[in-house]
Motif scaffolding. Structure first.
Motif, PDB file in Angstrom:
ATOM      1  N   ALA A 136       0.865  -1.235   0.142  1.00  0.00           N
ATOM      2  CA  ALA A 136      -0.038  -0.012   0.135  1.00  0.00           C
ATOM      3  C   ALA A 136       0.907   1.444   0.047  1.00  0.00           C
ATOM      4  CB  ALA A 136      -0.897   0.030   1.045  1.00  0.00           C
ATOM      5  N   ALA A 137       0.440   2.136  -0.765  1.00  0.00           N
ATOM      6  CA  ALA A 137       1.159   3.666  -0.710  1.00  0.00           C
ATOM      7  C   ALA A 137       0.774   4.315   0.728  1.00  0.00           C
ATOM      8  CB  ALA A 137       0.516   4.381  -1.681  1.00  0.00           C
ATOM      9  N   LYS A 138       1.870   5.183   0.929  1.00  0.00           N
ATOM     10  CA  LYS A 138       1.513   5.914   2.326  1.00  0.00           C
ATOM     11  C   LYS A 138       1.773   7.331   2.036  1.00  0.00           C
ATOM     12  CE  LYS A 138       1.167   4.304   5.896  1.00  0.00           C
ATOM     13  NZ  LYS A 138       0.038   4.024   6.507  1.00  0.00           N
ATOM     14  N   LYS A 139       1.576   8.058   2.988  1.00  0.00           N
ATOM     15  CA  LYS A 139       1.348   9.598   2.679  1.00  0.00           C
ATOM     16  C   LYS A 139       3.199   9.851   2.511  1.00  0.00           C
ATOM     17  CE  LYS A 139       0.799  14.184   4.863  1.00  0.00           C
ATOM     18  NZ  LYS A 139       0.512  14.795   6.213  1.00  0.00           N
ATOM     19  N   GLY A 140       3.357  10.517   1.567  1.00  0.00           N
ATOM     20  CA  GLY A 140       4.823  10.863   1.275  1.00  0.00           C
ATOM     21  C   GLY A 140       5.619   9.862   0.341  1.00  0.00           C
ATOM     22  N   VAL A 141       4.981   8.686   0.484  1.00  0.00           N
ATOM     23  CA  VAL A 141       5.506   7.567  -0.427  1.00  0.00           C
ATOM     24  C   VAL A 141       4.587   6.911  -1.179  1.00  0.00           C
ATOM     25  CG1 VAL A 141       7.098   5.573  -0.353  1.00  0.00           C
ATOM     26  CG2 VAL A 141       7.252   7.247   1.594  1.00  0.00           C
ATOM     27  N   PRO A 142       4.068   7.630  -2.366  1.00  0.00           N
ATOM     28  CA  PRO A 142       3.224   6.830  -3.221  1.00  0.00           C
ATOM     29  C   PRO A 142       3.769   5.746  -4.294  1.00  0.00           C
ATOM     30  CG  PRO A 142       3.416   9.168  -4.081  1.00  0.00           C
ATOM     31  CD  PRO A 142       4.283   8.875  -2.489  1.00  0.00           C
ATOM     32  N   GLU A 143       4.899   6.215  -4.436  1.00  0.00           N
ATOM     33  CA  GLU A 143       5.764   5.272  -5.313  1.00  0.00           C
ATOM     34  C   GLU A 143       7.273   5.371  -4.708  1.00  0.00           C
ATOM     35  OE1 GLU A 143       5.547   5.410  -9.467  1.00  0.00           O
ATOM     36  OE2 GLU A 143       3.566   5.146  -9.779  1.00  0.00           O
ATOM     37  N   VAL A 195      23.095   5.378  -4.034  1.00  0.00           N
ATOM     38  CA  VAL A 195      22.963   6.861  -3.444  1.00  0.00           C
ATOM     39  C   VAL A 195      21.370   7.246  -3.412  1.00  0.00           C
ATOM     40  CG1 VAL A 195      23.633   9.105  -3.498  1.00  0.00           C
ATOM     41  CG2 VAL A 195      25.167   7.398  -4.521  1.00  0.00           C
ATOM     42  N   ALA A 196      21.128   7.674  -2.165  1.00  0.00           N
ATOM     43  CA  ALA A 196      19.690   8.336  -2.061  1.00  0.00           C
ATOM     44  C   ALA A 196      19.673   9.361  -1.049  1.00  0.00           C
ATOM     45  CB  ALA A 196      18.759   7.435  -1.638  1.00  0.00           C
ATOM     46  N   ALA A 197      18.854  10.341  -1.197  1.00  0.00           N
ATOM     47  CA  ALA A 197      18.519  11.357   0.022  1.00  0.00           C
ATOM     48  C   ALA A 197      17.063  10.825   0.666  1.00  0.00           C
ATOM     49  CB  ALA A 197      18.209  12.886  -0.536  1.00  0.00           C
ATOM     50  N   PHE A 198      16.870  11.493   1.882  1.00  0.00           N
ATOM     51  CA  PHE A 198      15.778  11.432   2.326  1.00  0.00           C
ATOM     52  C   PHE A 198      14.802  12.573   1.847  1.00  0.00           C
ATOM     53  CE2 PHE A 198      13.236  12.865   6.267  1.00  0.00           C
ATOM     54  CZ  PHE A 198      12.163  11.796   6.034  1.00  0.00           C
ATOM     55  N   LYS A 199      13.719  12.069   1.252  1.00  0.00           N
ATOM     56  CA  LYS A 199      12.836  13.014   0.338  1.00  0.00           C
ATOM     57  C   LYS A 199      11.702  12.848   0.955  1.00  0.00           C
ATOM     58  CE  LYS A 199      12.017  13.940  -4.457  1.00  0.00           C
ATOM     59  NZ  LYS A 199      12.419  13.365  -5.937  1.00  0.00           N
ATOM     60  N   ARG A 200      10.700  14.035   1.278  1.00  0.00           N
ATOM     61  CA  ARG A 200       9.664  14.137   2.011  1.00  0.00           C
ATOM     62  C   ARG A 200       8.830  15.293   1.502  1.00  0.00           C
ATOM     63  NH1 ARG A 200      10.069  17.971   5.905  1.00  0.00           N
ATOM     64  NH2 ARG A 200      12.149  18.244   6.598  1.00  0.00           N
ATOM     65  N   PRO A 201       7.260  15.157   1.837  1.00  0.00           N
ATOM     66  CA  PRO A 201       6.596  16.243   1.495  1.00  0.00           C
ATOM     67  C   PRO A 201       7.047  17.445   2.592  1.00  0.00           C
ATOM     68  CG  PRO A 201       5.318  14.295   1.385  1.00  0.00           C
ATOM     69  CD  PRO A 201       6.705  14.018   1.934  1.00  0.00           C
ATOM     70  N   SER A 202       7.114  18.669   2.021  1.00  0.00           N
ATOM     71  CA  SER A 202       7.054  19.679   3.038  1.00  0.00           C
ATOM     72  C   SER A 202       6.239  19.893   4.227  1.00  0.00           C
ATOM     73  CB  SER A 202       7.378  21.059   2.452  1.00  0.00           C
ATOM     74  OG  SER A 202       7.408  22.213   3.268  1.00  0.00           O
ATOM     75  N   ASP A 203       6.412  19.990   5.430  1.00  0.00           N
ATOM     76  CA  ASP A 203       5.488  20.133   6.703  1.00  0.00           C
ATOM     77  C   ASP A 203       4.878  21.452   6.510  1.00  0.00           C
ATOM     78  OD1 ASP A 203       6.562  17.840   7.760  1.00  0.00           O
ATOM     79  OD2 ASP A 203       8.173  18.986   9.006  1.00  0.00           O
ATOM     80  N   ALA A 204       5.328  22.345   5.986  1.00  0.00           N
ATOM     81  CA  ALA A 204       4.783  23.883   5.660  1.00  0.00           C
ATOM     82  C   ALA A 204       3.852  23.816   4.300  1.00  0.00           C
ATOM     83  CB  ALA A 204       6.039  24.821   5.456  1.00  0.00           C
ATOM     84  N   ASP A 205       4.282  22.897   3.363  1.00  0.00           N
ATOM     85  CA  ASP A 205       3.392  23.122   2.198  1.00  0.00           C
ATOM     86  C   ASP A 205       3.385  21.616   1.387  1.00  0.00           C
ATOM     87  OD1 ASP A 205       2.147  23.339  -0.254  1.00  0.00           O
ATOM     88  OD2 ASP A 205       3.342  25.346  -0.765  1.00  0.00           O
ATOM     89  N   ALA A 206       2.563  20.878   1.909  1.00  0.00           N
ATOM     90  CA  ALA A 206       2.495  19.532   1.265  1.00  0.00           C
ATOM     91  C   ALA A 206       2.508  19.403  -0.378  1.00  0.00           C
ATOM     92  CB  ALA A 206       1.140  18.917   1.526  1.00  0.00           C
ATOM     93  N   SER A 207       2.535  20.446  -1.180  1.00  0.00           N
ATOM     94  CA  SER A 207       2.739  20.576  -2.603  1.00  0.00           C
ATOM     95  C   SER A 207       4.118  20.730  -3.046  1.00  0.00           C
ATOM     96  CB  SER A 207       2.086  21.716  -3.039  1.00  0.00           C
ATOM     97  OG  SER A 207       2.393  22.940  -2.820  1.00  0.00           O
ATOM     98  N   LYS A 208       4.798  20.782  -2.059  1.00  0.00           N
ATOM     99  CA  LYS A 208       6.368  20.608  -2.368  1.00  0.00           C
ATOM    100  C   LYS A 208       7.296  19.777  -1.382  1.00  0.00           C
ATOM    101  CE  LYS A 208       6.224  25.861  -2.804  1.00  0.00           C
ATOM    102  NZ  LYS A 208       6.980  27.057  -2.375  1.00  0.00           N
ATOM    103  N   TRP A 209       8.251  19.074  -2.022  1.00  0.00           N
ATOM    104  CA  TRP A 209       9.014  18.373  -1.490  1.00  0.00           C
ATOM    105  C   TRP A 209      10.267  18.694  -0.940  1.00  0.00           C
ATOM    106  CZ3 TRP A 209       8.082  12.750  -1.867  1.00  0.00           C
ATOM    107  CH2 TRP A 209       6.943  12.270  -2.195  1.00  0.00           C
TER     108      TRP A 209
END
Length: 264
Positions: free
Chosen positions: A57-64, A106-120
């Motif tokens: 299942a997809a989760k918030k911030g990790v749809p794929e 190699v990878a970075a921790f990538k997440r939706p912004s707490d201040a604006d969910a339309s940004k990462w």
């Protein structure tokens, strides 16, 4: 992480991603484009880990979760290239860097912004060691959903394991603090070695001991390093905020992939 993951065959995507498609969505400057040309031979969108392909299942911030193979012209690509690709793709990414029969992840921790969910937000990068590309693969970690799978995959790249009950975000913040303190210690030791006045050397020594004590608190109690894993991509500029683009553009990114192998 010194092993490679065997992702499910159903998740294989295997499409070449033209560099121009990245440019169109990330809008890099001339200097970054020149780095793409000089350092990257081709970009292959190798796997798409989604509810349909891995039955999680997809989760918030990790749809794929996307796995990109970057075929390199040089052994260490500039981190700005990875950040540019991260800006263009509104999903968590893992890069498999391939150079002269060697591979590293190699990878970075990538997440939706707490201040604006339309940004990462893209945090600092973590990486595995280089290993032979022919090395044996291990099965993909077992997880309850894509969010937990992402945590497991990313934590395998981190130089220190999580503390009991520590969230992924908190772990990344702690590692960022560790990195900052390590840099401060190096600077302090350099100043100490150059200092001639006894009183100032005493003061610097006291500051250095304080820094080392603080660093020890951040890295002890079940936080020993996993093997030789290193955080070789520092993310020194701090977190980067990128817009969450309409995911409909993903199809556009690969519609002409068979015509353009990413040169230029």
């Amino acid at each position: 992480m010194t092993t490679l993951i065997e992702f499910p065959a159903k998740a294989a995507f295997g499409r070449i991603l033209p560099k121009e498609k990245i440019y169109a969505h990330a809008r890099p400057g001339k200097a970054i484009r020149e780095k793409f040309v000089a350092q990257i031979s081709k970009i292959v969108w190798q796997y798409k880990l989604s509810p349909e392909t891995v039955n999680l299942a997809a989760k918030k911030g990790v749809p794929e979760i996307e796995i990109f193979d970057l075929h390199l012209k040089t052994s260490e690509p500039d981190e700005a290239i990875l950040l540019c690709i991260d800006k263009a793709i509104p999903f968590p990414l893992f890069f498999r860097l391939i150079y002269e029969a060697q591979i590293k992840t190699v990878a970075a921790f990538k997440r939706p912004s707490d201040a604006d969910a339309s940004k990462w937000v893209v945090e600092g990068y973590f990486s595995s060691d280089w290993i032979p590309a022919s090395a044996e693969r291990i099965p993909m970690p077992v997880a309850l959903d894509l969010g937990k799978l992402y945590e497991q995959l990313l934590r395998q790249l981190m130089p220190l394991p999580p503390r009991s009950g520590e969230s992924l975000k908190a772990q990344v913040e702690r590692l960022d603090h560790v990195r900052s303190m390590q840099q401060e210690i190096i600077k302090m030791e350099s100043r100490l070695n150059k200092e001639k006045q006894f009183n100032k050397k005493v003061e610097l020594n006291a500051q250095l001991r304080q820094l080392k004590t603080g660093l020890q608190k951040l890295t002890t109690k079940g936080t020993e390093k996993h093997g030789k894993n290193k955080n070789q991509f520092s993310g020194e500029a701090g977190p980067s905020v990128v817009k969450n683009l309409d995911i409909g553009f993903l199809e556009e990114l690969t519609t002409e992939s068979t015509k353009d192998h990413g040169h230029g």
